[in-house]
Scaffold this motif. Structure first.
Motif, PDB file in Angstrom:
ATOM      1  N   ILE A   7      46.448 -49.702  75.993  1.00  9.00           N
ATOM      2  CA  ILE A   7      46.905 -48.642  76.899  1.00  9.00           C
ATOM      3  C   ILE A   7      45.723 -47.769  77.338  1.00  9.00           C
ATOM      4  N   LEU A   8      44.884 -47.378  76.384  1.00  4.43           N
ATOM      5  CA  LEU A   8      43.757 -46.498  76.720  1.00  4.43           C
ATOM      6  C   LEU A   8      42.733 -47.199  77.612  1.00  4.43           C
ATOM      7  N   THR A   9      42.391 -48.443  77.292  1.00  7.65           N
ATOM      8  CA  THR A   9      41.386 -49.146  78.107  1.00  7.65           C
ATOM      9  C   THR A   9      41.949 -49.533  79.475  1.00  7.65           C
ATOM     10  N   TYR A  10      43.262 -49.469  79.617  1.00  4.51           N
ATOM     11  CA  TYR A  10      43.896 -49.673  80.927  1.00  4.51           C
ATOM     12  C   TYR A  10      43.616 -48.486  81.854  1.00  4.51           C
ATOM     13  N   HIS A  11      43.186 -47.368  81.297  1.00  2.00           N
ATOM     14  CA  HIS A  11      42.853 -46.172  82.075  1.00  2.00           C
ATOM     15  C   HIS A  11      41.368 -46.100  82.423  1.00  2.00           C
ATOM     16  N   VAL A  12      40.623 -47.169  82.131  1.00  2.00           N
ATOM     17  CA  VAL A  12      39.173 -47.177  82.332  1.00  2.00           C
ATOM     18  C   VAL A  12      38.788 -48.346  83.227  1.00  2.00           C
ATOM     19  N   VAL A  13      37.928 -48.046  84.206  1.00  2.00           N
ATOM     20  CA  VAL A  13      37.367 -49.057  85.098  1.00  2.00           C
ATOM     21  C   VAL A  13      35.861 -49.042  84.889  1.00  2.00           C
ATOM     22  N   ALA A  14      35.265 -50.231  84.786  1.00  2.45           N
ATOM     23  CA  ALA A  14      33.807 -50.308  84.637  1.00  2.45           C
ATOM     24  C   ALA A  14      33.142 -49.798  85.912  1.00  2.45           C
ATOM     25  N   GLY A  15      32.055 -49.053  85.760  1.00  5.05           N
ATOM     26  CA  GLY A  15      31.337 -48.507  86.904  1.00  5.05           C
ATOM     27  C   GLY A  15      31.716 -47.065  87.152  1.00  5.05           C
ATOM     28  N   LYS A  16      30.994 -46.454  88.065  1.00  6.36           N
ATOM     29  CA  LYS A  16      31.211 -45.037  88.384  1.00  6.36           C
ATOM     30  C   LYS A  16      31.796 -44.954  89.791  1.00  6.36           C
ATOM     31  N   MET A  17      33.110 -44.763  89.862  1.00 11.57           N
ATOM     32  CA  MET A  17      33.811 -44.688  91.149  1.00 11.57           C
ATOM     33  C   MET A  17      34.276 -43.262  91.390  1.00 11.57           C
TER      34      MET A  17
END
Length: 183
Positions: free
Chosen positions: A104-114
């Protein structure tokens, strides 16, 4: 008349510098967020993110979110967690549910700086919808509702970005008003 020019200039200069400072260090949960600190070091100071911080610790993700990244984090507030069915947070925080909590937590994270400009560009290129791949391997869809950035999860739930572009030394945080759920 000359006596008032300097004080007025000083007041205007102070107001401008305070405005610029506030933009560089936005307030989240009653605390200034500093671009020279990492995601965890800033989040622990936000009174609006105590549940998220507890969950990150329980999932063992502190060191990951303190690493170089960069990461784009969609950070649900305590109120967002409160919207979940009764008992949900307590259940996922149990040690035996660590894998579910991590997903659930890593579903809130996208690689890179957007930042919001990058997300808006992706939305424009996607004809109104951008597909984002999360660190968990799932998909989120970003779109606009007027001037509001909306995220849609794999279950059809939505979250609105309430504070965008909180810059960190290892990425960017966008505060959201609901918890996103993967399949």
């Amino acid at each position: 008349m000359k006596r008032f020019i300097l004080p007025v200039f000083v007041i205007v200069a102070m107001a401008f510098s305070t405005s610029v400072y506030a933009q560089k260090n936005p307030m989240v949960g009653g605390a200034a967020m500093y671009a020279n600190k990492d995601i965890v070091d800033n989040a622990v100071n936000s009174k609006d993110h105590t549940t998220l911080v507890a969950a990150v610790k329980a999932a063992g993700l502190v060191e990951t979110l303190k690493s170089a990244g960069p990461f784009t984090v969609f950070a649900p507030t305590n109120e967002a967690f409160d919207k979940l069915p009764a008992g949900t947070v307590e259940t996922v925080l149990k040690p035996e549910n660590k894998a579910m909590l991590t997903k659930i937590l890593t579903y809130h994270v996208v690689a890179g700086k957007m930042d919001s400009k990058a997300i808006a560009k992706a939305i424009k290129m996607g004809n109104g919808k951008a597909e984002l791949t999360t660190v968990a391997g799932g998909k989120l869809w970003a779109s606009m509702d007027g001037d509001k950035l909306i995220l849609t999860d794999e279950k059809g739930g939505t979250a609105m970005v309430t504070i965008a572009n909180v810059m960190q030394k290892n990425g960017v945080i966008h505060v959201i008003d609901s918890v996103l759920m993967p399949n």
